[in-house]
Design a protein around this motif. Structure first.
Motif, PDB file in Angstrom:
ATOM      1  N   ASP A  65      29.874  32.516  55.309  1.00 36.74           N
ATOM      2  CA  ASP A  65      28.754  32.876  55.454  1.00 36.74           C
ATOM      3  C   ASP A  65      28.741  34.013  55.500  1.00 36.74           C
ATOM      4  O   ASP A  65      29.375  34.495  56.394  1.00 36.74           O
ATOM      5  CB  ASP A  65      28.435  32.516  57.385  1.00 36.74           C
ATOM      6  N   LEU A  66      27.607  34.982  54.994  1.00 41.29           N
ATOM      7  CA  LEU A  66      26.958  35.821  54.836  1.00 41.29           C
ATOM      8  C   LEU A  66      25.615  36.087  55.114  1.00 41.29           C
ATOM      9  O   LEU A  66      24.645  35.135  54.394  1.00 41.29           O
ATOM     10  CB  LEU A  66      27.007  36.508  53.511  1.00 41.29           C
ATOM     11  N   PHE A  67      25.181  36.690  56.798  1.00 41.67           N
ATOM     12  CA  PHE A  67      24.215  36.481  57.292  1.00 41.67           C
ATOM     13  C   PHE A  67      23.055  37.826  56.896  1.00 41.67           C
ATOM     14  O   PHE A  67      24.385  38.388  58.478  1.00 41.67           O
ATOM     15  CB  PHE A  67      24.188  35.542  58.352  1.00 41.67           C
ATOM     16  N   MET A  68      23.016  37.919  56.719  1.00 39.37           N
ATOM     17  CA  MET A  68      22.820  39.786  56.280  1.00 39.37           C
ATOM     18  C   MET A  68      21.483  40.116  56.305  1.00 39.37           C
ATOM     19  O   MET A  68      20.319  39.385  55.715  1.00 39.37           O
ATOM     20  CB  MET A  68      23.648  40.462  54.898  1.00 39.37           C
ATOM     21  N   THR A  69      21.694  40.880  57.694  1.00 37.61           N
ATOM     22  CA  THR A  69      19.985  41.325  58.216  1.00 37.61           C
ATOM     23  C   THR A  69      19.964  42.419  58.176  1.00 37.61           C
ATOM     24  O   THR A  69      18.920  44.178  57.958  1.00 37.61           O
ATOM     25  CB  THR A  69      19.573  41.319  59.617  1.00 37.61           C
ATOM     26  N   MET A  99      15.448  35.494  56.665  1.00 40.33           N
ATOM     27  CA  MET A  99      14.767  36.189  55.736  1.00 40.33           C
ATOM     28  C   MET A  99      15.378  37.497  55.374  1.00 40.33           C
ATOM     29  O   MET A  99      15.867  38.288  56.780  1.00 40.33           O
ATOM     30  CB  MET A  99      13.477  35.577  55.768  1.00 40.33           C
ATOM     31  N   ALA A 100      15.584  38.401  53.970  1.00 41.69           N
ATOM     32  CA  ALA A 100      15.946  39.994  54.272  1.00 41.69           C
ATOM     33  C   ALA A 100      15.439  39.668  52.826  1.00 41.69           C
ATOM     34  O   ALA A 100      15.391  39.963  52.044  1.00 41.69           O
ATOM     35  CB  ALA A 100      17.518  39.730  53.844  1.00 41.69           C
ATOM     36  N   ASP A 101      15.615  41.533  53.220  1.00 41.76           N
ATOM     37  CA  ASP A 101      15.193  41.930  52.186  1.00 41.76           C
ATOM     38  C   ASP A 101      15.418  42.699  50.169  1.00 41.76           C
ATOM     39  O   ASP A 101      16.616  42.171  50.498  1.00 41.76           O
ATOM     40  CB  ASP A 101      14.384  43.956  52.342  1.00 41.76           C
ATOM     41  N   PRO A 102      14.982  41.802  49.265  1.00 35.96           N
ATOM     42  CA  PRO A 102      16.070  41.666  48.624  1.00 35.96           C
ATOM     43  C   PRO A 102      16.599  42.793  47.788  1.00 35.96           C
ATOM     44  O   PRO A 102      17.661  42.146  47.222  1.00 35.96           O
ATOM     45  CB  PRO A 102      14.468  41.151  47.171  1.00 35.96           C
TER      46      PRO A 102
END
Length: 438
Positions: free
Chosen positions: A13-17, A66-69
Motif C-alpha cells: 500500500d502506497l498512501f502518499m501525502t 487525495m494527493a496532488d497529481p
C-alpha cells in the motif's frame, strides 16, 4: 528450449501525502536501485490523485485520501511502472475522483488496472510490455463502500465509474442451542419483519430450512458446530476468473492484485476464508502471481498449483497523518468543529500518538517480493524486508527504507507455516522455497 527471463517486484500500500525530496532521503537510492533492476515493478496506489476534482463521498476508506497529481511523478521516480487503483479509498471523492485519477494516470502513460468508467473497464487487465515477456495485471478489491463499486452498462444506460469488486457472503454456523437463541432475538427485535411481510405478500420466497436471515447482513445456518464461513460472490468470482483465462491467452505472465481489509477469527494476520478461496481460484484460472495487500500488515505466503499467493505484503509508503485536506464529514464524525485543521484532527484521532496504527509495530514493517520467471513460470522468489520508520517524527514517518531485518522475515516465516511454506533466511533477505517444480 527458450529461457526468457523476466523479473517482477511488488510493493504494497502506497498512501502518499508528501513529495519525495529533490535529493531523495537517507536510504532512497538503495530502495530505488532495487526496484529499478526489475522489468515489471508493481505498487498499489492507495490514494486518489487529483485537485479536488470530485466531491467528498459520504463514506471514506478511513481517511479521505487525495494527493496532488504531481506526486504520481514521484511514484514513477521511485521506479514503479505497474499500478493497482482498486482499494477502499478509490471512491473517497466519488465518481469524479475516480475519473480524475484515471485521467492523471493516463496523461503520464502509467499502466494501471482496477478502476474504470464502468465495470468492464475496471475488470479489464492492463498490459506492460517488457523485454522478454508481456506482463498483465488484473486488480480488484473486497473492501469498499457500495457507491464506489463500478457498474456495468446496459443497452440504454451508461455504466457507473468505480472499482472492480470482490463481494462475499458471510454465514454464521451455529449449533441448535444458539440457533434457537438467534430465532428468539430476531423475534424480539423484529429485525426480519420486512422480509417476513414480503414473504406473506408473495414478493419473496420463504426462508430456506435451517437458514435464518438476521436483518440486512447476517445469515445464521443451523449446524452441529459454531463457526463463521465466508465465500466469494459467485458473479464476481466468475467475472474475474474469466478475465484471467482470457488474459493468459494474451500475456506471458498474469498478476492478480487484490486489496482486502477482511480477516479471520479477529486476527489481522489471517486472511479471510473467502480470500483463500478466491486466491486459489485465480491461480487455477491461470494467474502465476497473486499479490495481496490491504490489512496494513503482512500475512502468510502460499505456494499453490503453478503460482505463488502473497496474502498480504504489507504497507510500502504510509503517510496517513500528513494528508493535506479532510472534508466536513471527517470533523463532524469526530464531533469536532468543521473549521478544525488537519494536524489537530490527526492528534485527536491518534490520541496524541498513543492509539491507532502509529502504535502497532507490524504496520510499519513489510516486504518487497522479487520474483524471477522463466518462460512465464515462477522460478525464484526473494523477499526483501522494509521499514517505514515507525518512531520517526510525523514529517518523516511512513517513508520506506530497506531494513535487511531478519526478524521481519522470521515473523513472516511463522505466518507462512500453516500453508506449508518455508523461507530460507540469510544476509538480510529470504528465499521462498518452491515446494515443487513450477
Amino acid at each position: 528450449m527458450s529461457k526468457n527471463r523476466t523479473t517482477i517486484i511488488g510493493a504494497g500500500d502506497l498512501f502518499m501525502t508528501r513529495r519525495i525530496p529533490e535529493d531523495g532521503y537517507e536510504g532512497f537510492e538503495e530502495l530505488q536501485a532495487l526496484v529499478k533492476e526489475h522489468d515489471a515493478r508493481f505498487v498499489n496506489l492507495e490514494m486518489t490523485f487529483h485537485d479536488a476534482e470530485g466531491f467528498p463521498a459520504a463514506e471514506s476508506g478511513g481517511t479521505w485520501a487525495m494527493a496532488d497529481p504531481v506526486m504520481l511523478d514521484d511514484v514513477r521516480r521511485m521506479g514503479f511502472n505497474l499500478f493497482n487503483t482498486a482499494n477502499n479509498h478509490s471512491g473517497d471523492y466519488s465518481e469524479g475522483g475516480v475519473l480524475a485519477t484515471i485521467r492523471h494516470l493516463k496523461e503520464r502513460n502509467m499502466v494501471f488496472s482496477g478502476t474504470g468508467k464502468n465495470l468492464a473497464e475496471a475488470n479489464a487487465a492492463c498490459y506492460l510490455e517488457t523485454k522478454n515477456a508481456r506482463v498483465a495485471l488484473i486488480s480488484c478489491c473486497s473492501t469498499f463502500s457500495a457507491a464506489s463499486r463500478a457498474g456495468g452498462q446496459s443497452e440504454l444506460l451508461h455504466g457507473r465509474p468505480g472499482l472492480n469488486p470482490v463481494r462475499f457472503k458471510t454465514y454464521y454456523h451455529v449449533d441448535p442451542e444458539h440457533y434457537a437463541m438467534a430465532e428468539e432475538l430476531a423475534n424480539v427485535t423484529l429485525c426480519n419483519v420486512g422480509k417476513i411481510n414480503s414473504i406473506k405478500m408473495g414478493y419473496s420466497l420463504p426462508f430456506e430450512e435451517g437458514k435464518l436471515p438476521f436483518g440486512k447482513e447476517g445469515m445464521f445456518v443451523l449446524d452441529t458446530e459454531n463457526r463463521v464461513e465466508t465465500v466469494p460472490d459467485a458473479e464476481d468470482l466468475g467475472r474475474i476468473t474469466a478475465e484471467i483465462r482470457e488474459t493468459r491467452r494474451q500475456a506471458d505472465i498474469v498478476i492478480v492484485s487484490y486489496h482486502s481489509h477482511e480477516y479471520r477469527d479477529g486476527d489481522h494476520t489471517l486472511p479471510a476464508l473467502f480470500t483463500e478461496t478466491f486466491a486459489r481460484a485465480c491461480i487455477d484460472a491461470g494467474a502465476q502471481i497473486f499479490m495481496g495487500h490491504g490489512p496494513h500488515e503482512m500475512q502468510g505466503i502460499e505456494v499453490y498449483g503453478d503460482g505463488v499467493i502473497f496474502y498480504s505484503i504489507g504497507n510500502f509508503l504510509f503517510e496517513t497523518e500528513t494528508v493535506s485536506l479532510q472534508p466536513y464529514d471527517a470533523y463532524i464524525n469526530r464531533k469536532m468543529p468543521p473549521d478544525t485543521k488537519v494536524g489537530a484532527y490527526m492528534d485527536d484521532r491518534s490520541k496524541n500518538g498513543t492509539a491507532g496504527y502509529g502504535t502497532l509495530e507490524n504496520i510499519w514493517r513489510a516486504i518487497l517480493p522479487s520474483i524471477e520467471c522463466e518462460d512465464g513460470r515462477v522460478r525464484r522468489v526473494t523477499l526483501h524486508p522494509v521499514s517505514l520508520q515507525q518512531y520517526e517524527r510525523r514529517s518523516v514517518k511512513g517513508i520506506p527504507v530497506l531494513s535487511h531485518d531478519e526478524k521481519t522475515l522470521e515473523y513472516l516465516a511463522e505466518l507462512s507455516k500453516p500453508y506449508g511454506t518455508t523461507l530460507r533466511i540469510s544476509g538480510g533477505a529470504a528465499e521462498l522455497v518452491l515446494s515443487k517444480e513450477m
